[in-house]
Design an enzyme around this catalytic site. Structure first.
Site, short mmCIF file in Angstrom:
data_model
loop_
_atom_site.label_atom_id
_atom_site.label_comp_id
_atom_site.label_asym_id
_atom_site.label_seq_id
_atom_site.Cartn_x
_atom_site.Cartn_y
_atom_site.Cartn_z
N GLU A 41 5.38 -39.67 -39.21
CA GLU A 41 4.07 -39.20 -38.73
C GLU A 41 3.14 -38.78 -39.87
OE1 GLU A 41 3.66 -37.08 -35.27
OE2 GLU A 41 5.54 -37.75 -34.38
N TYR A 88 1.33 -31.03 -36.30
CA TYR A 88 2.75 -31.15 -36.70
C TYR A 88 2.84 -32.02 -37.96
CZ TYR A 88 7.32 -33.50 -36.85
OH TYR A 88 8.51 -34.05 -37.27
N LYS A 145 4.14 -31.23 -41.86
CA LYS A 145 5.23 -31.98 -42.52
C LYS A 145 4.71 -32.61 -43.81
CE LYS A 145 8.94 -32.61 -41.29
NZ LYS A 145 10.20 -31.85 -41.44
#
Ligand SMILES: NC(=O)c1ccc[n+]([C@@H]2O[C@H](COP(=O)([O-])OP(=O)(O)OC[C@H]3O[C@@H](n4cnc5c(N)ncnc54)[C@H](O)[C@@H]3O)[C@@H](O)[C@H]2O)c1
Length: 346
Positions: A130, A154, A158
């Protein structure tokens, strides 16, 4: 090898714990997990081994992490602990910043502190596809050279943690590798994620909520293949086959739309397509991910082994055979979450 695993009670983490205990020469495996909503002690309850120790602790507690590293003479740290669900990061980003960014920062500082006192710890940072953002229908798959372009909170946390790792390799000369994998499926996945959610709801003849048109594409990989990738990169780093700071992508050439997956699950479970309920799409929903793994294949000799049809039907079978695991999770708070998130009666 004396290994510290963070997030070992989560979906991927428990498979990592099991697998590292099979590697010859592993003397100790310490699993540090804060047992958040997605961490489940039951995921590791059948791991009975004198070399294994569970510590209920947060990675954000630096003195506790330092103490474990020193007392257990840790030489490898496999970092999986994270807030991992995109939907939850849209509802509230704070825990994602705290765990994914600051938690990683704390682990990295502990590694640097150990290095200063003469112990080199190999840091295996488990990241995600992602971070690369979303692909258009005809784009080639992501490679390790694709620029980071996260599109949801999110993924942003990351990507930030990946960059912190790379900066620590560069400035503090730590030994680290970053792994980025596509969407995992398999046993013991917290049932807010697509495959367990749809499987469990289909088995119980409940509504199957699908975001938008259901044509979002993910490159699905069995969790055991992901774990093989993590462990191959770990071993390559330890023996010096790869340089510190390398990134490896893992994928399975298995692009499927969400609706295709749901239809396959319904067929497998023997439930009606009328259970499908299209709901309002997730804001900023990435359209397509696909991971090229040429580098992992060339350097690590890694490739995915588990075939999609077998992997998926075995996974569905696992949820069917483990109703007590499912029941212990899919009550109370979980049910409220699903109802609020999808606006369906669960
Ligand atoms: N699931 C996927 O498809 C996928 C794909 C690629 C990468 N990843 C990455 O793999 C890792 C594991 O993902 P997962 O699907 O197993 O997630 P998960 O949500 O199932 O597990 C996360 C675990 O981390 C623990 N945890 C959370 N905050 C913590 C803290 N502050 N201190 C200690 N433990 C904490 C939780 O209790 C839980 O056991 C994550 O870093 C994720 O970004 C996941």
């Amino acid at each position: 090898m004396r290994i510290l695993i963070t997030g070992g009670c989560g979906f991927i983490g428990n498979h990592v714990v099991r697998r590292v205990l099979m590697i010859p020469g592993v003397e100790k495996v310490v699993n540090v997990d804060a047992l958040t909503y997605s961490g489940n002690l039951d995921n590791c309850k059948d791991i009975i081994d004198d070399r294994y120790r569970f510590v209920h602790e947060s990675i954000n507690n630096k003195s506790a992490i330092d103490e474990i590293i020193e007392a257990e003479r840790i030489s490898v740290l496999i970092h999986l602990a994270a807030e991992s669900h995109v939907d939850r990061s849209i509802n509230s980003v704070k825990p994602f910043v705290e765990t994914n960014i600051d938690g990683t920062r704390i682990l990295l500082e502990s590694v640097v502190d150990s290095k200063k006192s003469g112990t080199n710890i190999h840091f295996i940072h488990v990241s995600t596809d992602e971070v690369y953002g979303s692909l258009k229908p005809d784009d080639p798959p992501f490679t390790e050279d694709t620029p980071l372009n996260p599109q949801n909170p999110y993924a942003a946390t990351k990507a930030a943690s990946d960059m912190l790792v790379q900066s620590f390799v560069n400035t503090h000369n730590i030994s680290a590798v970053i792994t980025r994998c596509s969407n995992n499926f398999g046993p013991r996945q917290f049932p807010e994620k697509l495959i367990p959610l749809m499987t469990i709801n289909a088995m119980n003849k409940k509504a199957l909520p699908i975001y938008g048109d259901g044509k979002q594409i993910r490159d699905w990989i069995h969790v055991e293949d992901h774990v093989s990738g993590i462990l191959s990169s770990m071993l390559a780093l330890i023996v010096g086959q790869i340089q510190s700071g390398e990134v490896f992508n893992f994928g399975a050439e298995n692009e499927r739309t969400n609706i295709q997956i749901v239809q396959t699950i319904l067929k497998n479970v023997g439930a009606e397509e009328s259970l499908i309920s299209f709901v309002k799409d997730r804001p900023g929903h990435d359209r397509r991910y696909a991971m090229g793994y040429e580098k992992a294949n060339r350097i690590l000799g890694w490739r995915p082994e588990i075939e999609w049809d077998t992997g998926l039907s075995d996974t569905i079978q696992w949820y069917n055979d483990n109703k007590s695991w499912v029941d212990s999770i899919t009550s109370g708070e979980y049910r409220n979450y699903i109802e609020n998130q999808y606006g369906i009666d669960n």
